[in-house]
Design a protein around this motif. Structure first.
Motif, short mmCIF file in Angstrom:
data_model
loop_
_atom_site.label_atom_id
_atom_site.label_comp_id
_atom_site.label_asym_id
_atom_site.label_seq_id
_atom_site.Cartn_x
_atom_site.Cartn_y
_atom_site.Cartn_z
N ARG A 101 20.77 11.08 -3.28
CA ARG A 101 19.31 11.10 -3.41
C ARG A 101 18.66 10.42 -2.21
NH1 ARG A 101 17.56 14.80 -6.57
NH2 ARG A 101 15.83 13.66 -7.46
N LYS A 102 17.54 10.97 -1.77
CA LYS A 102 16.78 10.36 -0.68
C LYS A 102 15.31 10.66 -0.86
CE LYS A 102 16.10 11.89 3.30
NZ LYS A 102 16.06 12.27 4.70
N PHE A 103 14.47 9.96 -0.12
CA PHE A 103 13.04 10.17 -0.14
C PHE A 103 12.62 10.81 1.18
CE2 PHE A 103 13.38 6.65 -3.17
CZ PHE A 103 12.71 7.21 -4.23
N GLN A 128 8.22 12.65 -1.31
CA GLN A 128 8.92 13.51 -2.25
C GLN A 128 10.36 13.06 -2.36
OE1 GLN A 128 8.40 17.43 -0.55
NE2 GLN A 128 6.63 17.81 -1.85
N LYS A 129 10.96 13.33 -3.50
CA LYS A 129 12.35 12.96 -3.73
C LYS A 129 13.20 14.22 -3.67
CE LYS A 129 12.98 11.05 -7.68
NZ LYS A 129 13.20 10.19 -8.85
N GLY A 130 14.38 14.10 -3.07
CA GLY A 130 15.27 15.25 -2.97
C GLY A 130 16.68 14.80 -2.68
N ASN A 131 17.49 15.72 -2.26
CA ASN A 131 18.90 15.44 -1.97
C ASN A 131 19.17 15.51 -0.49
OD1 ASN A 131 20.03 15.08 -4.61
ND2 ASN A 131 19.77 17.27 -4.94
N MET A 148 0.84 -1.17 0.00
CA MET A 148 0.00 0.00 0.00
C MET A 148 0.89 1.24 0.00
SD MET A 148 -2.99 0.80 2.69
CE MET A 148 -4.51 1.30 1.96
N SER A 149 0.60 2.15 -0.89
CA SER A 149 1.44 3.34 -1.01
C SER A 149 1.16 4.30 0.14
CB SER A 149 1.19 4.02 -2.34
OG SER A 149 -0.16 4.37 -2.46
N ARG A 150 2.16 5.10 0.45
CA ARG A 150 2.06 6.04 1.56
C ARG A 150 1.50 7.36 1.04
NH1 ARG A 150 4.38 4.91 6.24
NH2 ARG A 150 4.78 7.09 6.67
#
Length: 76
Positions: A26-28, A13-16, A1-3
């Motif tokens: 990269r991290k979430f 969200q994806k970012g640094n 199940m997606s969050r």
């Protein structure tokens, strides 16, 4: 199940990740989801939602009826 938040629709969200030496990896960024039960007086039953902290504040401010209306609009 997606969050994903049931009320606001927020998702990860994806970012640094930036270190002190300015190395980028990269991290979430995950959403702060909670599983909460809310009493819906008009339907006379409990409703369980996966909501973010922003969703909980939305429900506290506008009420569960407005939040359920928004959930049903997002689902359709």
């Amino acid at each position: 199940m997606s969050r994903i938040c049931d009320v606001t629709g927020k998702r990860r969200q994806k970012g640094n990740q930036v270190s002190h030496a300015m190395n980028h990896s990269r991290k979430f960024f995950e959403v702060n989801l909670q599983k909460k039960r809310f009493w819906v007086a008009s339907e006379k039953k409990w409703v369980t939602l996966r909501v973010s902290s922003a969703g909980i504040r939305f429900i506290a401010k506008n009420g569960i009826e407005a939040a359920l209306k928004q959930v049903r609009v997002l689902a359709a």
